[in-house]
Design an enzyme around this catalytic site. Structure first.
Site, PDB file in Angstrom:
ATOM      1  N   GLY A 156     -14.877  -8.092   5.940  1.00 50.60           N
ATOM      2  CA  GLY A 156     -14.468  -7.481   7.704  1.00 50.60           C
ATOM      3  C   GLY A 156     -13.565  -8.664   8.115  1.00 50.60           C
ATOM      4  O   GLY A 156     -13.470  -9.278   7.429  1.00 50.60           O
ATOM      5  N   GLY A 157     -13.669  -8.711   9.211  1.00 50.13           N
ATOM      6  CA  GLY A 157     -12.757  -9.225  10.198  1.00 50.13           C
ATOM      7  C   GLY A 157     -11.695  -7.942  11.331  1.00 50.13           C
ATOM      8  O   GLY A 157     -11.086  -8.351  11.557  1.00 50.13           O
ATOM      9  N   ALA A 158     -12.211  -7.588  11.948  1.00 49.51           N
ATOM     10  CA  ALA A 158     -11.790  -6.753  12.672  1.00 49.51           C
ATOM     11  C   ALA A 158     -10.670  -5.804  12.680  1.00 49.51           C
ATOM     12  O   ALA A 158     -10.729  -5.909  13.717  1.00 49.51           O
ATOM     13  CB  ALA A 158     -11.371  -7.264  14.404  1.00 49.51           C
ATOM     14  N   GLN A 227     -19.493  -5.594   5.066  1.00 50.19           N
ATOM     15  CA  GLN A 227     -19.832  -6.383   6.355  1.00 50.19           C
ATOM     16  C   GLN A 227     -18.941  -6.343   7.110  1.00 50.19           C
ATOM     17  O   GLN A 227     -17.706  -6.026   7.081  1.00 50.19           O
ATOM     18  CB  GLN A 227     -19.637  -8.203   5.563  1.00 50.19           C
ATOM     19  N   SER A 228     -19.574  -6.089   8.429  1.00 51.26           N
ATOM     20  CA  SER A 228     -18.918  -5.604   9.909  1.00 51.26           C
ATOM     21  C   SER A 228     -17.718  -4.390   9.430  1.00 51.26           C
ATOM     22  O   SER A 228     -18.107  -3.204   9.077  1.00 51.26           O
ATOM     23  CB  SER A 228     -18.243  -7.382  10.163  1.00 51.26           C
ATOM     24  N   ALA A 229     -16.662  -5.002   9.980  1.00 52.22           N
ATOM     25  CA  ALA A 229     -15.408  -3.634   9.563  1.00 52.22           C
ATOM     26  C   ALA A 229     -15.569  -3.304   8.306  1.00 52.22           C
ATOM     27  O   ALA A 229     -15.344  -2.015   7.828  1.00 52.22           O
ATOM     28  CB  ALA A 229     -13.996  -4.226   9.762  1.00 52.22           C
ATOM     29  N   ASP A 330     -27.273  -8.906  17.487  1.00 45.36           N
ATOM     30  CA  ASP A 330     -25.831  -8.985  16.961  1.00 45.36           C
ATOM     31  C   ASP A 330     -25.146  -8.156  18.547  1.00 45.36           C
ATOM     32  O   ASP A 330     -25.370  -7.268  19.064  1.00 45.36           O
ATOM     33  CB  ASP A 330     -25.649  -7.593  16.189  1.00 45.36           C
ATOM     34  N   HIS A 362     -23.834 -11.393  14.454  1.00 47.12           N
ATOM     35  CA  HIS A 362     -23.176 -10.619  13.915  1.00 47.12           C
ATOM     36  C   HIS A 362     -22.390 -11.604  12.644  1.00 47.12           C
ATOM     37  O   HIS A 362     -22.208 -10.842  11.273  1.00 47.12           O
ATOM     38  CB  HIS A 362     -22.278 -10.444  14.953  1.00 47.12           C
TER      39      HIS A 362
END
Length: 421
Positions: A156-158, A227-229, A330, A362
């Protein structure tokens, strides 16, 4: 590395070819043969190691040049991003919180960075495509017996600060359990938009599917983790591939059937519900829409919405087993995102499961829990699914010693309090 030696050719003219006189510097400098010691039989002893020194020097120069080029690119992209952000208290506050969060976890980060750069188990920056960010890192288990199961990981990382190195801790933990991990890098905004990111990840998955056997991986046991983004991007790549396979003229070099299961960690799957939420948390609406190529594209890149469309209904049954993980605390991406996506998948015939972790944030599942050491519930769940087809390997991974703690507990708790995620 391929080295080409340039040679000079001349046509036969019937005249002796003139040799140009040596330069003054060359004439003054002793030749390698003159400087080398003479053997009793008249031969010349070459100095050992001179070739290796030249190779190391050349390799060092290439590494420095690559680091300089990446630093220049990163600086340029940062300046472009700052123009998008402007002066806003939300993102500045989040940035300061990120600095404090990183400082508190620094004892663990230092150890992970050391492992990343100096461990013989890590193969960094393997090229999988033509773009500057088309690189991936490989984490190879110490055991060399037999083909290993493989995880293709998308961090991830937005959609802005993602980097393959963020997967070092996950790569290390899974490699300890006999699993090869390929951490796929991809273009971030503003270097690329969501279409570029999905294309890069799909190309990275293709490379893993077609080349992992060269690194000891089993091409018949490949798993995808996001993961995430990265969970959002990986899901888009997986669903787009399934849709293409249902149509005609698909010329891609990998198939959804090659992915045994997909694990999504703290992901968002309906962007229409997240625009305002991200805006309130510092990822401003204007920037987010630029990343997603405009408001009209939100539906196109929302997997939860895509599977309800008629064009994708026949593609959903092609999807592998989908397993989602989310923390109930989260605040970056609400756990309702994973719950709604699992419900939609099950309604349309896909096999999907959800694991909710009470009180987890998160980053707890991906960072704080692995840094805490001991037994990691989410990691154990992933490993058990991967090893479920091999009873012997399943037994092996269960006896892996508990990971040691990398960060004191009080620092982990403080980091959780100041975390911007």
């Amino acid at each position: 590395m391929k080295v080409e030696l340039a040679g000079r050719t001349s046509q036969t003219t019937g005249k002796a070819e003139e040799t140009p006189p040596p330069s003054p510097a060359a004439a003054a400098a002793p030749s390698a043969a003159e400087d080398a010691p003479v053997l009793p039989d008249g031969g010349v002893r070459r100095r050992p190691g001179s070739g290796r020194f030249a190779q190391r020097s050349g390799s060092f120069r290439r590494e420095v040049g690559r680091a300089a080029a990446e630093t220049f690119l990163l600086t340029r992209l940062t300046l472009i991003l700052l123009r998008y952000l402007g002066i806003g208290y939300r993102w500045i506050r989040q940035f300061l919180a990120l600095c404090c969060y990183t400082f508190l976890l620094m004892p663990g980060f230092i150890q992970v960075v050391y492992y990343y750069f100096f461990s013989s188990q890590v193969r960094r920056s393997v090229v999988y495509g033509d773009e500057p960010r088309n690189r991936l890192d490989l984490y190879i288990p110490t055991s060399t017996t037999g083909l290993k199961p493989v995880v293709a990981f998308v961090t991830g990382g937005a959609w802005i600060i993602g980097y393959k190195g963020w997967g070092a801790l996950l790569g290390r933990r899974l490699a300890e359990r006999g699993i090869i991990v390929a951490c796929i890098d991809y273009r971030n905004f503003p270097q690329g938009t969501i279409s570029d990111m999905v294309e890069d990840v799909s190309q990275g998955i293709s490379f893993v599917c077609n080349n992992i056997s060269s690194y000891g991986g089993d091409p018949n046991r490949i798993y995808l983790v996001g993961q995430s983004a990265g969970a959002h991007i990986a899901t888009c790549a997986l669903l787009n591939q399934a849709i293409r396979e249902c149509g005609e003229g698909d010329t891609s070099s990998w198939s959804v059937s090659q992915i045994k299961a997909y694990f999504g960690i703290s992901g968002g799957y309906n962007l229409l519900n997240l625009v305002d939420h991200f805006h309130r948390r510092g990822l401003y609406r204007s920037i987010f829409l630029s990343i997603m190529e405009g408001e009209e594209s939100l539906q196109k890149f929302s997997p939860q919405v895509m599977i309800k469309e008629s064009s994708a209904r026949s593609a959903v049954p092609l999807l592998p087993h989908i397993i989602l993980f989310h923390g109930t605390s989260d605040h970056s991406i609400p756990p309702a995102e994973s719950q709604a996506f699992v419900d939609a998948l099950q309604q349309h015939g896909a096999k999907a499961d959800l694991f909710l972790y009470e009180g987890k944030t998160h980053t707890d599942l991906f960072l704080q829990d692995p840094l805490r050491g001991g037994r990691d519930k989410m990691l154990e769940e992933i490993a058990s699914v991967i090893h479920s087809e091999d009873l012997d390997k399943s037994a092996d991974h269960m006896v892996v010693p508990a990971a040691r703690r990398l960060v004191p507990e009080f620092m982990l708790k403080l980091a959780g309090r100041v975390s911007p995620f």
